[in-house]
Design a protein around this motif. Structure first.
Motif, PDB file in Angstrom:
ATOM      1  N   ALA A   1      -0.737  -9.287   1.778  1.00 31.14           N
ATOM      2  CA  ALA A   1      -1.937  -9.114   0.950  1.00 31.14           C
ATOM      3  C   ALA A   1      -3.131  -8.432   1.361  1.00 31.14           C
ATOM      4  CB  ALA A   1      -2.070 -10.328  -0.248  1.00 31.14           C
ATOM      5  N   GLY A   2      -3.358  -9.574   2.578  1.00 34.17           N
ATOM      6  CA  GLY A   2      -4.876  -8.426   3.804  1.00 34.17           C
ATOM      7  C   GLY A   2      -4.456  -7.603   3.955  1.00 34.17           C
TER       8      GLY A   2
ATOM      9  N   LEU B   1      -7.138  -4.014   3.241  1.00 32.73           N
ATOM     10  CA  LEU B   1      -7.537  -3.642   4.673  1.00 32.73           C
ATOM     11  C   LEU B   1      -7.709  -2.375   4.272  1.00 32.73           C
ATOM     12  CD1 LEU B   1      -9.134  -3.542   7.377  1.00 32.73           C
ATOM     13  CD2 LEU B   1      -6.951  -3.858   8.011  1.00 32.73           C
ATOM     14  N   LEU B   2      -6.440  -1.394   4.153  1.00 35.90           N
ATOM     15  CA  LEU B   2      -6.164  -0.600   4.453  1.00 35.90           C
ATOM     16  C   LEU B   2      -6.833   0.343   2.728  1.00 35.90           C
ATOM     17  CD1 LEU B   2      -2.024  -0.618   4.684  1.00 35.90           C
ATOM     18  CD2 LEU B   2      -3.875   0.287   6.484  1.00 35.90           C
TER      19      LEU B   2
ATOM     20  N   SER C   1       4.648   0.379  -5.805  1.00 36.91           N
ATOM     21  CA  SER C   1       3.159   1.109  -4.946  1.00 36.91           C
ATOM     22  C   SER C   1       4.198   2.253  -5.017  1.00 36.91           C
ATOM     23  CB  SER C   1       3.005   0.284  -3.657  1.00 36.91           C
ATOM     24  OG  SER C   1       3.956  -0.263  -2.985  1.00 36.91           O
ATOM     25  N   LEU C   2       4.652   2.966  -4.705  1.00 39.54           N
ATOM     26  CA  LEU C   2       5.377   4.399  -4.613  1.00 39.54           C
ATOM     27  C   LEU C   2       4.814   5.072  -6.122  1.00 39.54           C
ATOM     28  CD1 LEU C   2       5.549   6.813  -2.901  1.00 39.54           C
ATOM     29  CD2 LEU C   2       7.491   5.963  -3.117  1.00 39.54           C
ATOM     30  N   THR C   3       6.154   4.448  -6.518  1.00 39.20           N
ATOM     31  CA  THR C   3       5.718   4.593  -8.382  1.00 39.20           C
ATOM     32  C   THR C   3       3.919   4.652  -8.594  1.00 39.20           C
ATOM     33  OG1 THR C   3       7.782   3.998  -8.571  1.00 39.20           O
ATOM     34  CG2 THR C   3       6.672   4.598 -10.742  1.00 39.20           C
ATOM     35  N   TRP C   4       3.334   3.829  -8.531  1.00 38.34           N
ATOM     36  CA  TRP C   4       1.783   4.010  -9.100  1.00 38.34           C
ATOM     37  C   TRP C   4       1.288   5.316  -8.123  1.00 38.34           C
ATOM     38  CZ3 TRP C   4      -1.376   1.342 -12.129  1.00 38.34           C
ATOM     39  CH2 TRP C   4      -2.490   1.070 -11.418  1.00 38.34           C
TER      40      TRP C   4
ATOM     41  N   ALA D   1      -2.156   1.943  -0.206  1.00 37.78           N
ATOM     42  CA  ALA D   1      -2.054   0.625   0.418  1.00 37.78           C
ATOM     43  C   ALA D   1      -2.230  -0.239   0.152  1.00 37.78           C
ATOM     44  CB  ALA D   1      -4.385   0.654   0.010  1.00 37.78           C
ATOM     45  N   ALA D   2      -0.655  -0.652  -0.947  1.00 43.83           N
ATOM     46  CA  ALA D   2      -0.094  -1.857  -1.173  1.00 43.83           C
ATOM     47  C   ALA D   2       1.054  -0.634  -0.687  1.00 43.83           C
ATOM     48  CB  ALA D   2      -0.021  -1.373  -2.800  1.00 43.83           C
TER      49      ALA D   2
END
Length: 549
Positions: A118-119, A123-124, A305-308, A335-336
């Motif tokens: 999560a952190g 950050l990314l 996250s890739l789908t998003w 980022a996720a």
């Protein structure tokens, strides 16, 4: 999304939330040097003044057949509280940025991600180059859009913990309200039901052999929430704007042709390489671990996250142009994705195989190098945005302070350009100079007696891929050459001020490596070095003169 893990240690402690503080630090240069810009800010101030004066017609949206009341009302709220003071608007952007990072981190923790994952994801996102244009400028709807979308996901992530049907219904309603608010900031948010449907279907497939399908509940809930929000938004838009989504105004700029989609793919490829090249070695390293040693893990976060990100890229492929601030919703997903991949590649450093440890280390080293290069792109964006806005503000201050009433103001930008429109909006709304009318320079306009101000912008070492500006180096050079030739016939016109900013930048133009493969100009349209250390400069030269009767 998934049912939260039983061990609550992933939600304890402040360490995962450090990127929230980083977001505030990233905004400090902008807070120290706040200026209204010459792209959309004048339009926003005028609309705020109209709303506070009782006019609720949103004329700019009516003209474009758009429906973004929350976008305009947010600007109006700050204007009502602080007036035309750019610092307070950027303080609002700082709050939006920090809250968005918080929503991302908290959502991941609520759905079972580790504190490290999560952190790292927060950050990314905080360091992603598209952050700059969205939060270092004031008029981007994506900032509010992404906050409300993140808030919607955060709300629905609490769904598995709801103890009663009433509590679950309340969460669905609140999540739907957040999606609706996102659409009222940026209408493209209506694609969220499609993302939710893909997530829901994927979860059903993953759980097809399991008796307990309780993990499906939050996916179904978010689909219902986002679908309801999209329907309400489209009904309101159609009723109040009197236009179909794809048949008039702003949204008619979607062009569903093969040529347009291919062009969109090329443009997006360039921007992804410029801002997210570090994902390539990171992905390769994780795939290598999966193939040779470890069973896939974290597929849920990686897939979702890739789908998003893919959805927010695909929806813009038929659009008629590409600019960096469009990338903000995709940046949230990327980022996720990066956070999920990083924790898995870091685990590879402990593999019992020396070869896989070495491969993991190499992948991390290349990832770190490309991440640093991509961060340089963000730094370049920030420095250019600050320099251009400072120079534009100083030029407008000088013009407003020195131009006599009724002076004729001509800008040496010879095509239709937002800068000229914004000057005309900002002079009365911000500088209280309604007597000044700004027009593009044309030799034919220099004829009637009066006081003339001719404004000449100039830009040097402009990266082709950076924040959106109203001045392009190649065309501006040609127009400036023409103005200097015209000055021979205008001996009464004298240079009175040169206002500008300059800095030495370091910029690595990674997309240029793709130019040998390109059959179109796109981001290879102008030549520039791969490693650019030239001084960037941006300035205005002000000429003044009296033409006697």
């Amino acid at each position: 999304m998934s049912k939260p893990s039983n061990h609550l240690q992933s939600q304890n402690g402040l360490l995962p939330y450090l990127p929230v503080l980083l977001a505030v630090l990233i905004m400090l240069p902008r807070l120290i040097s706040p200026q209204f810009g010459l792209m959309d800010d004048g339009k926003s101030v005028i609309t705020a003044q109209q709303i506070l004066g009782g006019e609720w017609g949103f004329p700019f949206d009516t003209y474009d057949a758009r429906f973004r009341p929350v976008y305009w009302l947010a600007f109006t709220l700050v204007y009502w509280l602080a007036g035309a003071q750019p610092f307070w608007f950027f303080l609002g952007n700082t709050l939006l940025f920090a809250l968005t990072v918080f929503c991302l981190v908290r959502f991941l923790l609520n759905t079972g991600a580790s504190r490290l994952q999560a952190g790292l994801s927060g950050l990314l996102f905080a360091l992603a180059p598209p952050i700059v244009e969205n939060y270092y400028t004031l008029s981007k709807g994506e900032a509010g859009q992404v906050l409300f979308l993140g808030l919607s996901l955060l709300i629905i992530s609490r769904y598995p913990r709801a103890r009663s049907r009433a509590a679950r219904m309340l969460l669905i309603l609140l999540s739907a309200a957040a999606v609706l608010l996102a659409a009222m900031c940026k209408e493209i948010s209506v694609i969220t039901p499609g993302i939710a449907a893909v997530w829901w279907l994927a979860c059903r497939v993953a759980l097809r052999r399991q008796a307990d399908r309780s993990a499906l509940a939050p996916y179904r809930a978010w689909f219902l929430a986002s679908a309801a929000a999209a329907i309400v938004y489209l009904l309101l838009r159609t009723t109040l704007v009197m236009g179909a989504l794809q048949t008039q105004g702003y949204t008619s700029r979607f062009v569903f042709t093969v040529e347009q989609v291919v062009s969109g793919i090329i443009r997006w490829t360039g921007w992804l390489v410029r801002n997210f090249a570090w994902l390539a070695p990171l992905t390769a390293g994780v795939l290598l671990l999966w193939i040779f040693r470890r069973k896939p893990s974290g597929e849920k976060w990686i897939f979702e996250s890739l789908t998003w990100a893919a959805a927010w890229i695909a929806v813009f492929l038929p659009w008629n142009l590409m600019t960096e601030y469009y990338m903000l919703p995709a940046a949230l997903g990327l980022a996720a994705l990066g956070g999920a991949l990083l924790v898995r590649l870091l685990a590879g450093l402990k593999d019992r195989s020396i070869w896989l440890r070495g491969a993991s280390l190499l992948a991390l080293a290349i990832t770190a190098l490309l991440f640093a290069i991509n961060c340089l792109a963000g730094i370049t964006d920030a420095r250019i945005q600050l320099a251009v806005d400072r120079a534009n503000r100083d030029m407008m201050d000088t013009l407003a302070e020195t131009a006599p009433s009724g002076a004729i103001v001509l800008v040496n930008i010879r095509e239709v350009n937002e800068y000229v429109d914004q000057m005309n909006w900002q002079l009365p709304a911000i500088y209280n100079r309604p007597d000044l009318q700004v027009k593009p320079y044309d030799p034919a306009r220099v004829g009637e007696p009066g006081t003339y101000f001719i404004l000449q912008p100039e830009i040097r070492s402009q990266p082709l891929m950076t924040v959106r500006l109203g001045v392009v180096e190649a065309t501006q050079d040609a127009w400036n050459t023409g103005l200097q030739a015209d000055r021979a016939a205008l001996p009464w016109l004298h240079e009175t001020a040169v206002i500008g900013q300059q800095f030495q930048h370091l910029h690595v133009d990674l997309p240029r490596l793709l130019c040998p493969l390109m059959k179109t100009r796109s981001f290879c349209a102008s030549s520039s070095p791969l490693v650019d250390t030239r001084p960037f400069s941006y300035r205005w030269t002000i000429y003044r003169g009296e033409l006697k009767p």
